[in-house]
Scaffold this active site. Sequence first.
Site, PDB file in Angstrom:
ATOM      1  N   LYS A  65     -13.661  -9.612  -4.966  1.00  0.00           N
ATOM      2  CA  LYS A  65     -12.464  -8.905  -4.492  1.00  0.00           C
ATOM      3  C   LYS A  65     -12.828  -7.430  -4.324  1.00  0.00           C
ATOM      4  O   LYS A  65     -12.648  -6.628  -5.245  1.00  0.00           O
ATOM      5  CB  LYS A  65     -11.327  -9.043  -5.515  1.00  0.00           C
ATOM      6  CG  LYS A  65     -10.654 -10.396  -5.537  1.00  0.00           C
ATOM      7  CD  LYS A  65      -9.749 -10.610  -4.337  1.00  0.00           C
ATOM      8  CE  LYS A  65      -8.595  -9.634  -4.333  1.00  0.00           C
ATOM      9  NZ  LYS A  65      -7.782  -9.775  -3.102  1.00  0.00           N
ATOM     10  N   TYR A 120       9.309 -11.849  -8.736  1.00  0.00           N
ATOM     11  CA  TYR A 120       8.856 -12.076  -7.361  1.00  0.00           C
ATOM     12  C   TYR A 120       7.368 -12.430  -7.318  1.00  0.00           C
ATOM     13  O   TYR A 120       6.955 -13.449  -6.774  1.00  0.00           O
ATOM     14  CB  TYR A 120       9.121 -10.834  -6.515  1.00  0.00           C
ATOM     15  CG  TYR A 120       8.617 -10.957  -5.097  1.00  0.00           C
ATOM     16  CD1 TYR A 120       9.446 -11.418  -4.088  1.00  0.00           C
ATOM     17  CD2 TYR A 120       7.303 -10.636  -4.768  1.00  0.00           C
ATOM     18  CE1 TYR A 120       8.980 -11.565  -2.790  1.00  0.00           C
ATOM     19  CE2 TYR A 120       6.825 -10.782  -3.489  1.00  0.00           C
ATOM     20  CZ  TYR A 120       7.668 -11.245  -2.498  1.00  0.00           C
ATOM     21  OH  TYR A 120       7.189 -11.390  -1.226  1.00  0.00           O
ATOM     22  N   HIS A 121       6.550 -11.580  -7.894  1.00  0.00           N
ATOM     23  CA  HIS A 121       5.109 -11.762  -7.806  1.00  0.00           C
ATOM     24  C   HIS A 121       4.634 -12.934  -8.653  1.00  0.00           C
ATOM     25  O   HIS A 121       3.587 -13.519  -8.390  1.00  0.00           O
ATOM     26  CB  HIS A 121       4.393 -10.480  -8.223  1.00  0.00           C
ATOM     27  CG  HIS A 121       4.783  -9.302  -7.395  1.00  0.00           C
ATOM     28  ND1 HIS A 121       5.779  -8.438  -7.773  1.00  0.00           N
ATOM     29  CD2 HIS A 121       4.342  -8.871  -6.190  1.00  0.00           C
ATOM     30  CE1 HIS A 121       5.926  -7.512  -6.842  1.00  0.00           C
ATOM     31  NE2 HIS A 121       5.079  -7.756  -5.875  1.00  0.00           N
ATOM     32  N   TYR A 170      11.372  -3.231   3.573  1.00  0.00           N
ATOM     33  CA  TYR A 170      10.247  -2.685   2.821  1.00  0.00           C
ATOM     34  C   TYR A 170       9.282  -2.042   3.809  1.00  0.00           C
ATOM     35  O   TYR A 170       8.734  -2.722   4.677  1.00  0.00           O
ATOM     36  CB  TYR A 170       9.575  -3.823   2.056  1.00  0.00           C
ATOM     37  CG  TYR A 170       8.396  -3.442   1.217  1.00  0.00           C
ATOM     38  CD1 TYR A 170       8.550  -2.615   0.111  1.00  0.00           C
ATOM     39  CD2 TYR A 170       7.131  -3.946   1.492  1.00  0.00           C
ATOM     40  CE1 TYR A 170       7.462  -2.295  -0.683  1.00  0.00           C
ATOM     41  CE2 TYR A 170       6.042  -3.635   0.701  1.00  0.00           C
ATOM     42  CZ  TYR A 170       6.217  -2.810  -0.391  1.00  0.00           C
ATOM     43  OH  TYR A 170       5.140  -2.493  -1.182  1.00  0.00           O
ATOM     44  N   ASP A 178      -7.368  -3.999  -3.446  1.00  0.00           N
ATOM     45  CA  ASP A 178      -6.425  -5.102  -3.271  1.00  0.00           C
ATOM     46  C   ASP A 178      -6.400  -5.971  -4.525  1.00  0.00           C
ATOM     47  O   ASP A 178      -7.391  -6.594  -4.879  1.00  0.00           O
ATOM     48  CB  ASP A 178      -6.844  -5.934  -2.056  1.00  0.00           C
ATOM     49  CG  ASP A 178      -6.048  -7.221  -1.924  1.00  0.00           C
ATOM     50  OD1 ASP A 178      -4.880  -7.232  -2.351  1.00  0.00           O
ATOM     51  OD2 ASP A 178      -6.595  -8.194  -1.387  1.00  0.00           O
ATOM     52  N   HIS A 207      -4.114  -8.508  -5.017  1.00  0.00           N
ATOM     53  CA  HIS A 207      -3.517  -9.820  -4.777  1.00  0.00           C
ATOM     54  C   HIS A 207      -4.628 -10.865  -4.878  1.00  0.00           C
ATOM     55  O   HIS A 207      -5.318 -11.156  -3.908  1.00  0.00           O
ATOM     56  CB  HIS A 207      -2.845  -9.867  -3.403  1.00  0.00           C
ATOM     57  CG  HIS A 207      -1.574  -9.091  -3.339  1.00  0.00           C
ATOM     58  ND1 HIS A 207      -1.550  -7.734  -3.154  1.00  0.00           N
ATOM     59  CD2 HIS A 207      -0.278  -9.484  -3.461  1.00  0.00           C
ATOM     60  CE1 HIS A 207      -0.289  -7.314  -3.143  1.00  0.00           C
ATOM     61  NE2 HIS A 207       0.495  -8.352  -3.331  1.00  0.00           N
TER      62      HIS A 207
END
Length: 693
Positions: free
Chosen positions: A567, A201-202, A41, A571, A573
């Site tokens: 935040k 995945y996340h 990646y 981003d 996440h």
Amino acid sequence: MPPMTDTTPAEPGRSEARGDQTRGDQSSRPAKDRPWVMRTYAGHSTAEASNALYRNNLAKGQTGLSVAFDLPTQTGYDPDSTLALGEVGKVGVPIMHMGEMRKLFDQIPLTEMNTSMTINATAMWLLAMYQVAAEEQNPEMDPTEVAAKLAGTTQNDIIKEYLSRGTYVFPPEHSLRLISDMIAYTVHQIPKWNPINICSYHLQEAGATPVQEIAYSMCTAISVLDQVKASGQVSEEDFGKVVGRISFFVNAGVRFVEEMCKMRAFVELWDEITRERYGVEDPKMRRFRYGVQVNSLGLTEAQPENNVQRIVLEMLAVTLSKNARARAVQLPAWNEALGLPRPWDQQWSLRLQQVLAFESDLLEYGDIFDGSPVIEAKVAELVSGAKEEIDRVQAMGGAIAAVDSGYMKSELVSSHARRRGAIESGEELIVGVNKFTTTEPSPLTADLDGAIMVADPRAEEAAKESLEAWKSQRDEAAVSEALAALAAAAKTDVNLMEATLAAARAGATTGEWAGTLREVFGEFRAPTGVSGAVGAAEAGAELAAVRERVKATGEELGVKLRMLVGKPGLDGHSNGAEQVAVRARDAGFEVIYQGIRLTPEQIVAAAVAEDVHVVGLSILSGSHMSLVPSVVEGLREAGLGDVPVIVGGIVPESDAKTLIESGVAAVYTPKDFSLTEIMADIVEVVRKANDLS
């Protein structure tokens, strides 16, 4: 870490004869399956730098590309947007117009390549530019012929973005419309393309248990397939092709047996759903096709050399079981908990795959787990639990309804809090973090700044210059006409792929494409999941002591302590910020958390409005050196210079020192795993800021 995506199934084939005769007659060995597609990646700084990295990796034996885009590209902003400040080129490559797409794939023949693009909200736009770039590489071919040769994947799973990764743009119903349009278009025009890569995945990185990971992924797939069917763009006889092009992208953690059983459960459940719910008769179309990146969440900053064996074990979980083997694999690098991997680090991860595929005998045998009662029992347990959770979500109205209500998000935040609590209590052991922490100095990290790669600091300025130059030479009237046509089409139910292709050919930019659709569809802010989340079960002496300290401090100040968790930037996440917010609440703070994607100005305004005692900033994209000083300076200008600022994220040691010298009270990185200890530190920071002894 963001993942790569899936590819077309690998087909069995014979290996080349080997010259090594030290282990007997080579002709007696079984035929070997063809290896999975091997990717890394990658993407950073500029299109030119990323192109050089891609060609270098392909020369080392990598068999597919996996493109990482930066956050402005992922969320539909051009580099000159105020929201793009500090984010350009940090977690991927900026692609804001066709000129950059050409540079990205220079000397890489797209009709011969298998390309995975980790892109969601703007997936339609990036696929359109990719197709146009391929057409330009092959001027002698008809565009329809070029499209038919393209192979690869667009991630395009927006539901998990609302739950975990945060790069959504539009409201759920409009996002599903874009996904449905892409699926219908690719089935008819780009038949080798996987138009969506449903990502568990996340979800795992956001705290999902194996049961939740399976269930929420299947609920997403059901929502997408139902939308495509309802759109009427694909005939009944072609619907099997839609199912056959659905791919998945999963996470493999370090619990080897459970992870391997999870993949077998995925295979079994997907076959059942596609056969019984959608009537797909062809077993090839029902095949569960997935790519994998092994767990980045489990990589540790402490003793990072231990990450190598974690990565290998996780790779085995998705390759050893032939009947549930990944079709594509990419491995993170050992140092991703420290920062951006260097080319050598990525090479090491690629070589791990190559040793397994080409030196071992793994690909010479059938499934070595068939018939195991232990495996069969665990798979049955996971399938049963997933079905129960699927039924619960479907009873709410499906995945979109469960996103809108905040149910799935709260469940993930709660399960993540339980995991964090188990790590802090020592119930869940992590070597080098909460067990076996004594260590010799590591030569790999002797020079911490040299152990990672730093994105080009001029990337943002270079992107702005590229954008300005692009706009100066294009036909503005043609762009305006194409964008107006896109807006008009968006107000109808016509497939938006053709209007998007026209905008790409006319020279529109990423920000203009997304901005046009924002005006029609509006924007969306997903539930944070914090208010409904259940905190960690552990309420031992340490947390109780922190609660008493927080309470006493509030009484001395005459008001309950208030903490703003922010935040800043693009981003998305948010896992760390959510866990800090939940633990701060459990420690007795009044917590203000407004979710992701805030400007420094918005965070400062919230601090003023809520009269907070401390501001905590969470940044994982590497943009801390731009965004944190902006918040600190904004607080000073607003008369809140005495309010301490705490920073958490992937922050190199040298950057942490600079931030503290500039006025930040404390910096926490992944090695600081005890949230209760962090809360204890924060209350002392508040006391010091208010001259309390």
